[in-house]
Design a protein around this motif. Structure first.
Motif, short mmCIF file in Angstrom:
data_model
loop_
_atom_site.label_atom_id
_atom_site.label_comp_id
_atom_site.label_asym_id
_atom_site.label_seq_id
_atom_site.Cartn_x
_atom_site.Cartn_y
_atom_site.Cartn_z
N SER A 134 48.52 1.96 15.37
CA SER A 134 49.79 1.36 14.94
C SER A 134 49.68 0.66 13.59
CB SER A 134 50.30 0.37 16.01
OG SER A 134 50.51 1.03 17.24
N LEU A 135 49.02 1.33 12.63
CA LEU A 135 48.85 0.78 11.29
C LEU A 135 49.55 1.60 10.22
CD1 LEU A 135 45.03 -0.12 11.30
CD2 LEU A 135 46.95 -1.67 11.71
N ARG A 136 50.02 2.80 10.55
CA ARG A 136 50.50 3.73 9.52
C ARG A 136 51.67 3.18 8.72
NH1 ARG A 136 51.26 5.65 5.71
NH2 ARG A 136 51.43 7.82 5.01
N THR A 137 52.58 2.47 9.34
CA THR A 137 53.81 2.04 8.66
C THR A 137 53.55 1.05 7.53
OG1 THR A 137 54.15 0.31 10.32
CG2 THR A 137 55.25 2.42 10.69
N PHE A 138 52.38 0.46 7.48
CA PHE A 138 52.10 -0.53 6.44
C PHE A 138 51.83 0.11 5.08
CE2 PHE A 138 50.58 -2.88 10.30
CZ PHE A 138 51.57 -3.85 10.29
N PHE A 139 51.44 1.38 5.05
CA PHE A 139 50.91 1.96 3.82
C PHE A 139 51.89 2.90 3.12
CE2 PHE A 139 47.27 0.91 6.50
CZ PHE A 139 46.61 0.04 5.64
N ALA A 140 52.10 2.62 1.83
CA ALA A 140 53.00 3.45 1.03
C ALA A 140 52.34 4.77 0.65
CB ALA A 140 53.41 2.70 -0.23
N MET A 141 51.01 4.81 0.59
CA MET A 141 50.29 6.04 0.29
C MET A 141 48.87 5.92 0.80
SD MET A 141 49.60 8.02 -3.36
CE MET A 141 51.28 8.64 -3.48
N THR A 142 48.31 7.03 1.26
CA THR A 142 46.91 7.07 1.68
C THR A 142 46.21 8.22 0.99
OG1 THR A 142 47.30 8.53 3.59
CG2 THR A 142 47.54 6.16 3.96
N LEU A 143 44.96 8.00 0.61
CA LEU A 143 44.13 9.02 -0.02
C LEU A 143 42.82 9.15 0.74
CD1 LEU A 143 44.52 8.21 -3.84
CD2 LEU A 143 45.68 10.01 -2.55
N GLY A 144 42.42 10.38 1.03
CA GLY A 144 41.14 10.64 1.66
C GLY A 144 40.11 11.10 0.64
N GLY A 145 38.90 11.31 1.12
CA GLY A 145 37.83 11.73 0.22
C GLY A 145 38.03 13.10 -0.37
N GLU A 150 37.68 13.74 -7.20
CA GLU A 150 36.67 12.67 -7.16
C GLU A 150 37.01 11.69 -6.04
OE1 GLU A 150 34.08 12.80 -8.99
OE2 GLU A 150 34.64 14.14 -10.63
N LYS A 151 35.97 11.03 -5.53
CA LYS A 151 36.16 9.98 -4.53
C LYS A 151 35.35 8.76 -4.93
CE LYS A 151 32.63 11.71 -1.26
NZ LYS A 151 32.44 13.15 -1.46
N LYS A 152 35.59 7.64 -4.25
CA LYS A 152 34.84 6.41 -4.54
C LYS A 152 33.34 6.69 -4.45
CE LYS A 152 36.69 4.34 -1.07
NZ LYS A 152 37.01 3.36 0.00
N PRO A 153 32.54 6.13 -5.36
CA PRO A 153 32.83 5.03 -6.29
C PRO A 153 33.49 5.42 -7.62
CG PRO A 153 30.52 5.60 -6.44
CD PRO A 153 31.09 6.44 -5.32
N HIS A 154 33.87 6.68 -7.77
CA HIS A 154 34.62 7.07 -8.97
C HIS A 154 35.95 6.33 -8.97
CE1 HIS A 154 36.47 9.60 -12.05
NE2 HIS A 154 35.27 10.11 -12.29
N ALA A 156 38.80 7.32 -10.10
CA ALA A 156 39.98 8.19 -10.16
C ALA A 156 41.00 7.94 -9.04
CB ALA A 156 39.55 9.66 -10.17
N PRO A 157 40.57 7.80 -7.76
CA PRO A 157 41.59 7.56 -6.72
C PRO A 157 42.37 6.27 -6.93
CG PRO A 157 39.50 8.26 -5.75
CD PRO A 157 39.23 7.96 -7.18
N LEU A 158 41.70 5.24 -7.40
CA LEU A 158 42.37 3.97 -7.64
C LEU A 158 43.36 4.08 -8.80
CD1 LEU A 158 39.53 3.35 -6.24
CD2 LEU A 158 39.82 1.03 -7.12
N LEU A 159 42.92 4.74 -9.87
CA LEU A 159 43.80 4.92 -11.02
C LEU A 159 44.98 5.82 -10.68
CD1 LEU A 159 41.06 5.24 -13.78
CD2 LEU A 159 42.60 3.30 -13.38
N HIS A 160 44.76 6.78 -9.80
CA HIS A 160 45.84 7.65 -9.34
C HIS A 160 46.94 6.83 -8.66
CE1 HIS A 160 47.69 11.32 -7.69
NE2 HIS A 160 47.86 10.62 -6.58
N LEU A 161 46.55 5.91 -7.79
CA LEU A 161 47.53 5.08 -7.10
C LEU A 161 48.26 4.17 -8.08
CD1 LEU A 161 45.73 4.06 -3.80
CD2 LEU A 161 47.59 5.68 -4.09
N ALA A 162 47.52 3.55 -8.98
CA ALA A 162 48.14 2.65 -9.94
C ALA A 162 49.18 3.40 -10.78
CB ALA A 162 47.08 2.01 -10.84
#
Length: 221
Positions: A134-145, A150-154, A156-162
């Motif tokens: 019951s956590l899905r409604t809190f998130f405006a967007m989710t990104l997986g690996g 690229e994935k963390k620690p890159h 790119a995913p953070l900059l994509h969201l921003a």
């Protein structure tokens, strides 16, 4: 609100080890995969130190430990496929939300902050787990690996969201439990906040020098 949230518009959360304790289910899938290959189980304690770099790396670490050598690519591919099958069958039987998480998400969401999720877990598992807890409604967007090249620690995913939400990285906060979260946040120009109770390969996350550390996400509100 916590001082780290001053002037923040977007908060990006890690998932495993930050919001949820998923190791029991991950370990069960790892041990089942090893059993498929006639190998002994490794248990939760080992898996707790191996998570954080995506499912394929988790399987590689487990195989290397069990075989006492680095697995070749074909063996890793087969083992990873078996792991995904086992995890897909039961991704949220013993996974639990950490104390203080739900209260923090509810309060931040009510205050109008953009809440997002960036995990190295395969995208296919994110929504089923969030829905079950019951956590899905809190998130405006989710990104997986596997959502981006690229994935963390890159960063790119953070900059994509921003960029998607048109928020300056300086007004974004990365919240995680590992050095990969802190590194990704710093490289993206986000503020970084860490929790010490998660999975960080057996070392204190404070050594990664996050901008702030909280014992519980409840401290954010």
């Amino acid at each position: 609100m916590h001082p780290m949230l001053h002037d923040i518009r977007l908060v990006a959360f890690d998932l495993d080890g930050t919001l949820i304790d998923s190791v029991p289910d991950l370990a069960a899938a790892v041990d089942a995969m090893l059993g498929d290959h006639g190998l002994a189980p490794v248990g939760e304690a080992k898996v707790r130190d191996w998570v954080g770099n995506g499912s394929r790396k988790l399987v590689e670490r487990a195989l290397a430990f069990a075989l006492e050598r680095v697995p070749d690519a074909s063996a890793l591919d087969a083992a990873h496929e078996r792991f995904l099958a086992h995890y897909h069958a039961a991704p949220c039987e013993r996974t639990r939300v950490f104390p203080g998480v739900r209260e923090a998400l509810e309060a931040l969401h009510a205050q109008g902050l953009i809440l997002t999720l960036i995990t190295n877990k395969p995208k296919a598992f994110i929504d089923p787990i969030l829905e079950a807890l019951s956590l899905r409604t809190f998130f405006a967007m989710t990104l997986g690996g596997d959502s981006l090249p690229e994935k963390k620690p890159h960063p790119a995913p953070l900059l994509h969201l921003a960029a998607h939400f048109d928020v300056d990285p300086a007004r974004c906060l990365m919240v995680g439990d590992s050095r990969h979260d802190v590194e990704a946040g710093k490289r993206a120009g986000f503020r970084t906040l860490a929790v010490p109770y998660g999975y960080n390969h057996g070392e204190p996350v404070s050594r990664s020098d996050p901008d702030a550390l909280v014992e519980s996400l409840r401290e954010l509100v």
